[in-house]
Design a protein around this motif. Structure first.
Motif, short mmCIF file in Angstrom:
data_model
loop_
_atom_site.label_atom_id
_atom_site.label_comp_id
_atom_site.label_asym_id
_atom_site.label_seq_id
_atom_site.Cartn_x
_atom_site.Cartn_y
_atom_site.Cartn_z
N ASN A 15 -19.64 -22.01 -8.16
CA ASN A 15 -18.69 -21.63 -7.10
C ASN A 15 -17.33 -22.29 -7.33
O ASN A 15 -16.29 -21.65 -7.19
CB ASN A 15 -19.26 -22.01 -5.74
N SER A 65 -9.89 -16.54 -1.27
CA SER A 65 -11.31 -16.72 -0.96
C SER A 65 -12.14 -15.82 -1.89
O SER A 65 -11.69 -14.74 -2.28
CB SER A 65 -11.60 -16.36 0.49
N GLU A 109 -16.20 -14.18 -2.83
CA GLU A 109 -17.51 -13.84 -2.27
C GLU A 109 -18.60 -14.61 -3.02
O GLU A 109 -18.47 -14.88 -4.22
CB GLU A 109 -17.77 -12.34 -2.39
N GLN A 136 -23.18 -15.62 -2.78
CA GLN A 136 -24.48 -15.40 -2.14
C GLN A 136 -24.99 -16.69 -1.52
O GLN A 136 -24.99 -17.74 -2.16
CB GLN A 136 -25.49 -14.87 -3.16
N ASN A 137 -25.43 -16.63 -0.25
CA ASN A 137 -25.95 -17.80 0.42
C ASN A 137 -27.33 -18.18 -0.11
O ASN A 137 -28.18 -17.32 -0.33
CB ASN A 137 -26.06 -17.55 1.93
N ASP A 152 -20.29 -20.27 5.43
CA ASP A 152 -19.79 -19.22 4.52
C ASP A 152 -18.43 -18.72 4.98
O ASP A 152 -17.94 -17.70 4.50
CB ASP A 152 -20.78 -18.07 4.41
N LYS A 153 -17.79 -19.48 5.90
CA LYS A 153 -16.48 -19.11 6.43
C LYS A 153 -15.38 -19.92 5.73
O LYS A 153 -15.64 -20.86 4.98
CB LYS A 153 -16.42 -19.36 7.93
N ASP A 154 -14.13 -19.56 6.01
CA ASP A 154 -12.99 -20.29 5.44
C ASP A 154 -12.77 -21.61 6.18
O ASP A 154 -13.28 -21.83 7.28
CB ASP A 154 -11.73 -19.43 5.50
#
Length: 540
Positions: free
Chosen positions: A96, A330, A332, A334-335, A477-479
């Motif tokens: 990431n 930002s 994308e 995967q969690n 998973d937010k900014d």
């Protein structure tokens, strides 16, 4: 590309008006040159020890906030996510972070789980450590929290240290309060840093014995004032770090704040910047530029050398922050998660007892260390309960990886008069930790965390609020701006419920950290972090 300003040459302790020429991400020329530009150009700041996960942001989102404050790089221990997901979690952080222009430097987590006295989601043994250290993306062996294992020659601990030496990678320390012959043996094992000093005398002894000392100022542990007076004499062997920085604090500032505070104490600016910029690069062999010809163009433009207000941030010559605008997009992803326990009932948090006195964890503002105190037990129908008047509140740690009976203890200094707060950010194994005024409130808070598969929450008689953390149960998973605002609102709610702690959630998250003395709670019971053994809640 050419940059003009007052160039700060830390190595040669020289500031001059000049021009820097950058091509293909590298500095190809630095020339003295007269101009009318008065801002300052200096190397970017480096956080020399941080768990990115504590910001509740994934690395790519952390970077978008950090560059606002002139931070270009971190030395990052990913042991929080490693305790949840093992090597897969470490790889998630590396991959990431690689997708944005920021210089993350991850270590191999040395203590997963941190101890054998708690339940974690994964184990990283010496064989895994070898595989991690073989990876060029892994820069060092991260903090060796199992200092008793070093002192008493634990075979598995020594194997991990030996692999770090084999690959010629630095070994980070973690030895809060360890002094005398014990710290001498710990250092002789090859451990080169410590960020856990909380007194001047402790840090001075470790410096004199050859350690590099990191001045930590995070959201919970604040050691700047205790240690900063060592910097003028020992600036070549000291660095700045956050360790753990919650999102609302990160939005306000980072290493730049420590530089500002140090200069305000009349400490020479070159010594301050040596700790903030130069020493981490040299100690950890980082690929981060130091404003020399041939270096990567990792530099910042600041308004002055007092507030260090960042105007622009460059990483490998790329402009990533420009006068209030973050230029990192930002991404994308995967969690990943690991949450396998079922919701609880109120009776799970009852604890039958006839004890007259109990051992109580005393939280200490601004510290990770706690005290053990003895207080009168409050019993209602045979059940040990919170004593709101005297601020002795029931707390619990609930295993999130499998269904087990909750562990129960009591804690002082959280100050809640109503409701409960809970979190799945519980260092280091990240089980669910909660404190509240009643069994009912605690149960409700714990179940809110379970239903969301991770987060931090607050419960009152009329309201419930949660910040969901779907990435390993510890990150959003937010900014950063969104999560920072949500966290600040939740922090306000905890304080409205009565907590007088500066950072109640950060403090709560460390109450299960067994490697910090003296009394903590794991999912297996009350733990003596000084003597590394379980203790009875009842005091007879």
């Amino acid at each position: 590309m050419k940059l003009q300003g007052q160039i700060v040459d830390i190595e040669n302790k020289h500031i001059f008006k000049g021009e820097i020429t950058v091509a293909n991400g590298k500095i190809i020329a630095i020339e003295e040159k007269q101009h009318d530009v008065n801002h300052y150009i200096l190397p970017g700041f480096i956080d020399s020890h941080i768990h990115i996960e504590s910001s509740m942001l994934v690395p790519s989102e952390f970077a978008r906030i950090a560059v606002k404050h002139g931070t270009v790089s971190t030395v990052s221990d990913p042991h929080e996510i490693a305790n949840v997901l093992g090597v897969e979690g470490v790889e998630f952080m590396i991959n990431n972070g690689k997708q944005v222009p920021f210089k993350f430097n991850f270590g191999a987590p040395s203590c997963v789980p941190a101890t054998n006295f708690e339940s974690a989601g994964a184990t990283i043994n010496s064989d895994y450590i070898k595989k991690l250290l073989e990876n060029s993306d892994i820069k060092y062996l991260a903090e060796m929290m199992n200092y008793p294992g070093v002192i008493f020659d634990d075979d598995e601990v020594l194997k991990k240290i030996a692999w770090a030496k084999h690959f010629k990678k630095p070994i980070d320390g973690h030895a809060p309060g360890v002094r005398g012959a014990d710290i001498s043996k710990y250092i002789s094992a090859g451990i080169s840093t410590d960020h856990e000093c909380f007194t001047y005398e402790e840090a001075l002894e470790k410096l004199q014995k050859g350690m590099k000392i990191l001045i930590r100022e995070g959201s919970a542990a604040k050691n700047f004032e205790a240690l900063i007076d060592l910097l003028p004499e020992h600036f070549e062997n000291m660095m700045f770090c956050s360790d753990d920085k919650h999102p609302d604090d990160l939005i306000i500032g980072h290493i730049n704040q420590l530089c500002e505070r140090a200069v305000a104490k009349s400490i020479n600016v070159f010594k301050v910047l040596q700790a903030a910029c130069v020493n981490p690069v040299k100690h950890y062999n980082l690929n981060v530029g130091l404003l020399q010809v041939g270096d990567a163009a990792d530099c910042i433009i600041v308004e002055d050398l007092k507030t260090f207000k960042t105007l622009q941030t460059y990483i490998n010559g790329e402009l990533v922050f420009d006068n209030g605008n973050v230029l990192i997009e930002s991404i994308e992803f995967q969690n990943l998660n690991n949450f396998n326990c079922e919701t609880k009932v109120v009776s799970d948090f009852k604890l039958e007892s006839s004890a007259k006195q109990i051992r109580v964890i005393e939280a200490v503002e601004g510290q990770l260390v706690t005290n053990e105190i003895i207080k009168e037990a409050t019993i209602n129908n045979g059940n040990l309960v919170s004593n709101i008047k005297n601020d002795i509140l029931k707390m619990t740690v609930v295993n999130r990886y499998e269904n087990q009976e909750p562990a129960i203890a009591f804690i002082k200094n959280f100050g809640l008069k109503e409701g409960a707060i809970a979190s799945s950010v519980g260092h280091d194994s990240h089980n669910i930790i909660a404190v509240g005024v009643s069994d009912e409130a605690i149960c409700k808070a714990v179940n809110l965390i379970i239903k969301n598969k991770g987060g931090i929450c607050a419960i009152s008689s009329s309201q419930e609020k949660i910040v969901s953390l779907p990435v390993a149960g510890i990150m959003s998973d937010k900014d950063g701006e969104t999560i920072g605002k949500q966290y600040a609102e939740l922090d306000d709610m905890a304080k409205a419920l009565g907590s007088h702690l500066n950072a109640p959630y950060m403090t709560l998250s460390f109450m299960a950290l067994l490697v910090i003395p003296s009394l903590k709670l794991s999912d297996k019971g009350l733990f003596d972090g000084t003597n590394f053994k379980f203790k009875s809640l009842e005091f007879n």
